[in-house]
Design a protein around this motif. Structure first.
Motif, PDB file in Angstrom:
ATOM      1  N   LYS A 150       0.791  -1.212   0.000  1.00 55.41           N
ATOM      2  CA  LYS A 150       0.000   0.000   0.000  1.00 55.41           C
ATOM      3  C   LYS A 150       0.833   1.276   0.000  1.00 55.41           C
ATOM      4  O   LYS A 150       1.946   1.232   0.461  1.00 55.41           O
ATOM      5  N   TYR A 181      -0.453  -6.767   8.361  1.00 57.69           N
ATOM      6  CA  TYR A 181      -1.201  -7.342   9.483  1.00 57.69           C
ATOM      7  C   TYR A 181      -1.340  -8.856   9.336  1.00 57.69           C
ATOM      8  O   TYR A 181      -1.395  -9.579  10.312  1.00 57.69           O
ATOM      9  N   ASP A 236      -5.814   4.441   5.300  1.00 52.07           N
ATOM     10  CA  ASP A 236      -4.540   3.988   5.869  1.00 52.07           C
ATOM     11  C   ASP A 236      -4.701   2.707   6.696  1.00 52.07           C
ATOM     12  O   ASP A 236      -3.814   1.859   6.700  1.00 52.07           O
ATOM     13  N   LYS A 347      -5.227   7.533  15.679  1.00 49.22           N
ATOM     14  CA  LYS A 347      -3.892   7.958  16.139  1.00 49.22           C
ATOM     15  C   LYS A 347      -4.089   8.781  17.401  1.00 49.22           C
ATOM     16  O   LYS A 347      -5.143   9.392  17.597  1.00 49.22           O
ATOM     17  N   GLN A 385      -1.784  -6.916  19.665  1.00 48.93           N
ATOM     18  CA  GLN A 385      -0.533  -6.289  20.091  1.00 48.93           C
ATOM     19  C   GLN A 385      -0.818  -5.134  21.017  1.00 48.93           C
ATOM     20  O   GLN A 385      -1.915  -4.564  20.911  1.00 48.93           O
TER      21      GLN A 385
HETATM   22  C1  BG6 Z   1       0.712   1.209   8.487  1.00 54.52           C
HETATM   23  C2  BG6 Z   1       0.086   2.580   8.514  1.00 54.52           C
HETATM   24  O1  BG6 Z   1       0.207   0.451   7.424  1.00 54.52           O
HETATM   25  O2  BG6 Z   1       0.415   0.536   9.697  1.00 54.52           O
HETATM   26  C3  BG6 Z   1       0.577   3.381   9.697  1.00 54.52           C
HETATM   27  O3  BG6 Z   1       0.411   3.273   7.320  1.00 54.52           O
HETATM   28  C4  BG6 Z   1       0.360   2.598  10.975  1.00 54.52           C
HETATM   29  O4  BG6 Z   1      -0.077   4.637   9.775  1.00 54.52           O
HETATM   30  C5  BG6 Z   1       0.923   1.191  10.849  1.00 54.52           C
HETATM   31  O5  BG6 Z   1       1.008   3.301  12.029  1.00 54.52           O
HETATM   32  C6  BG6 Z   1       0.552   0.346  12.049  1.00 54.52           C
HETATM   33  O6  BG6 Z   1       1.244  -0.868  11.987  1.00 54.52           O
HETATM   34  P1  BG6 Z   1       1.622  -1.662  13.310  1.00 54.52           P
HETATM   35  O7  BG6 Z   1       2.254  -2.906  12.813  1.00 54.52           O
HETATM   36  O8  BG6 Z   1       2.546  -0.778  14.097  1.00 54.52           O
HETATM   37  O9  BG6 Z   1       0.341  -1.891  14.027  1.00 54.52           O
END
Ligand code: BG6
Length: 498
Positions: A150, A181, A236, A347, A385
């Motif tokens: 992405k 993910y 996002d 966020k 997590q």
């Molecule tokens: C990314 C997003 O795909 O995933 C970010 O662009 C986000 O904005 C991140 O912070 C979160 O990933 P993780 O693995 O830290 O949960």
């Protein structure tokens, strides 16, 4: 977690965008860990490609630096680092400048038993030219793989355009669309929990499940990434990560763990998502934007204050970009009719916490007329997590004298306590699944497009609305409307332990 390391076939991994952030922060550290664990050795090569004019030695220095910066000290072994950098080479190349295209001939090996993979860690507008480059220079092989991630578009139309460009050269079975993910251990564990146990499947439906919650909360801000302001939380986080989680919770049991068996089932869920459009957008969604506040005791700026200068109009930051989304989603099929899926992400929330909550229904009849405390409905909390684990909230009798006192207690499986090994980062699994040729944990084109089809009308509804995202103070759980979204239905967000 299994500690059994199964070495992969030797490979040539060509990483376009080799000096970029993704490569430094995620790809190099992930490959390094797999190398140290013995999953591949000096028979494999990592070939960095980007516009910068670097020598092999200079590139190796950037590799060394990123390992030192992003790999935990406990794993920094000088000898291992030197062995690892020895397999890294570099080619300077600007794919947009055909007259001066760089040469991979000296780096890529002809032997077809060596897996060939191209990782495009570059902006999507370069995917097309890069695929052209690969083809015209003769680096394409029918068994080669291409990895993309992405933003795979900002809506359905742009996503189709990107996929079309890539598919002009690579067939669908060669394309690995990353949603990191899916590489997370706990997300894969969801598959094990659902389909390697007899317990859950018979009650995994509307007859026994009252509602589902999916929360992906982050305490970090949106930062100064220009990309985020174009994207916002819906594109996002929801369009990809959260929708992927939702499909894994909701899908029918696949017949096998083969890529298409699993992805067919996910696609059916995506196609059963009730569209949210027109007036439903206001009813079923909430978008927010954080203002200044405090997270973990430290004062933090608001989203608008962090916007880069070029986004300001007359010295004033203006943006309707959402940094928080809550949605009440519904799946229109036999299994899930009437079971809302509440999803939220944002966020600058109070903590980094991602979890899936399966709220079961109440027991049909309570026999405990004389007990202290009423039976509460069971809840399964899958913690993605941090503090990965699974908690099943059950009712028990409070031990000891004093009659029947009912109490809710969690049956707690903490992965950190149960398993001593380090939890591998998502990219470790995914990068080597590409080498193994396993597409199970990657998004198929139709899945991606179905996700956009669901998300686009929500975005259009917001764009057409005259109001701005609702403001929430950094360090809180989003706008009050997000709380109202679920409380209107007589439910509350699960915040126990978050
Ligand atoms: C990314 C997003 O795909 O995933 C970010 O662009 C986000 O904005 C991140 O912070 C979160 O990933 P993780 O693995 O830290 O949960």
């Amino acid at each position: 977690m299994s500690s059994r390391i199964i070495p992969v076939q030797p490979f040539d991994y060509v990483v376009f965008g080799a000096t970029g952030d993704l490569t430094k922060r995620k790809l190099i550290p992930a490959l390094f860990h797999r190398f140290v664990d013995g999953q591949f050795d000096e028979q494999s090569r990592i070939i960095g490609v980007s516009r910068s004019k670097l020598t092999d030695a200079e590139f190796r220095k950037t590799v060394r630096d990123s390992i030192e910066a992003f790999v935990d000290n406990a794993y920094l072994d000088k000898k291992a680092i030197e062995r690892f950098v020895s397999i890294c080479t570099y080619v300077a190349n600007d794919v947009t400048d055909e007259a001066n295209w760089g040469d991979l001939d000296g780096s890529l090996r002809k032997d077809t038993s060596i897996v060939r993979a191209f990782y495009l860690a570059i902006a999507p507008d370069l995917f097309g030219p890069t695929c052209e480059y690969i083809k015209k220079k003769g680096y394409y092989r029918r068994d080669a793989r291409v990895v993309i991630e992405k933003p795979l578009g900002h809506d359905l139309a742009s996503s189709i355009a990107i996929n079309d460009e890539v598919s002009r050269i690579f067939k669908e079975d060669q394309v690995y669309r990353i949603d990191h993910y899916l590489g997370k251990e706990t997300v894969q564990n969801l598959l094990a929990l659902r389909f390697a146990n007899i317990l859950f499947e018979p009650i995994w439906n509307s007859a026994h499940i009252e509602h589902v919650q999916i929360t992906v909360a982050e305490s970090v801000g949106a930062g100064t990434r220009g990309y985020y302001d174009e994207s916002g939380a819906l594109r996002d986080m929801v369009q990809n990560h959260i929708i992927q989680l939702l499909t894994l919770v909701a899908m029918e049991p696949p017949a096998s763990d083969g890529a298409d068996a699993l992805r067919d089932e996910k696609l059916k869920v995506l196609r059963s998502l009730k569209p949210i459009a027109g007036p439903d957008v206001g009813r079923c969604t909430v978008r927010g934007q954080y203002r200044a506040g405090s997270v973990d005791g430290a004062a933090v700026a608001g989203y608008l204050d962090e916007l880069p200068k070029e986004k300001q109009v007359d010295g004033k930051a203006v943006s309707r970009t959402e940094t928080f989304v809550a949605i009440k989603a519904e799946i229109e099929n036999w299994r899930w009719a009437g079971v809302p899926f509440y999803i939220r992400t944002g966020k600058r929330l109070p903590s980094r916490a991602s979890e899936i909550v399966i709220q079961f229904r109440n027991i049909p009849h309570s026999m405990f007329d004389h007990a202290e405390g009423a039976p509460k409905a069971n809840r399964l909390v899958i913690r993605i997590q941090p503090d990965e684990g699974v908690k099943l909230f059950l009712m028990i009798k409070d031990p000891g004298p004093g009659g029947m006192r009912l109490r809710e207690v969690p049956l707690n499986l903490s992965f950190a306590e149960a398993f001593a090994e380090r939890t591998p980062e998502a990219y470790e699994r995914l990068l080597l699944d590409v080498v193994r040729g396993s597409q199970t944990l990657f998004m198929r084109r139709d899945e991606l497009e179905a996700a956009w089809m669901w998300v686009d009308p929500i975005r259009e509804g917001w764009d057409a609305a005259t109001d701005n995202p609702q403001s929430y103070m950094a360090g809180t759980w989003g706008p009050t409307a997000a709380i109202a979204l679920i409380e209107r239905d007589g439910r509350t967000w699960h915040e126990d332990g978050i």
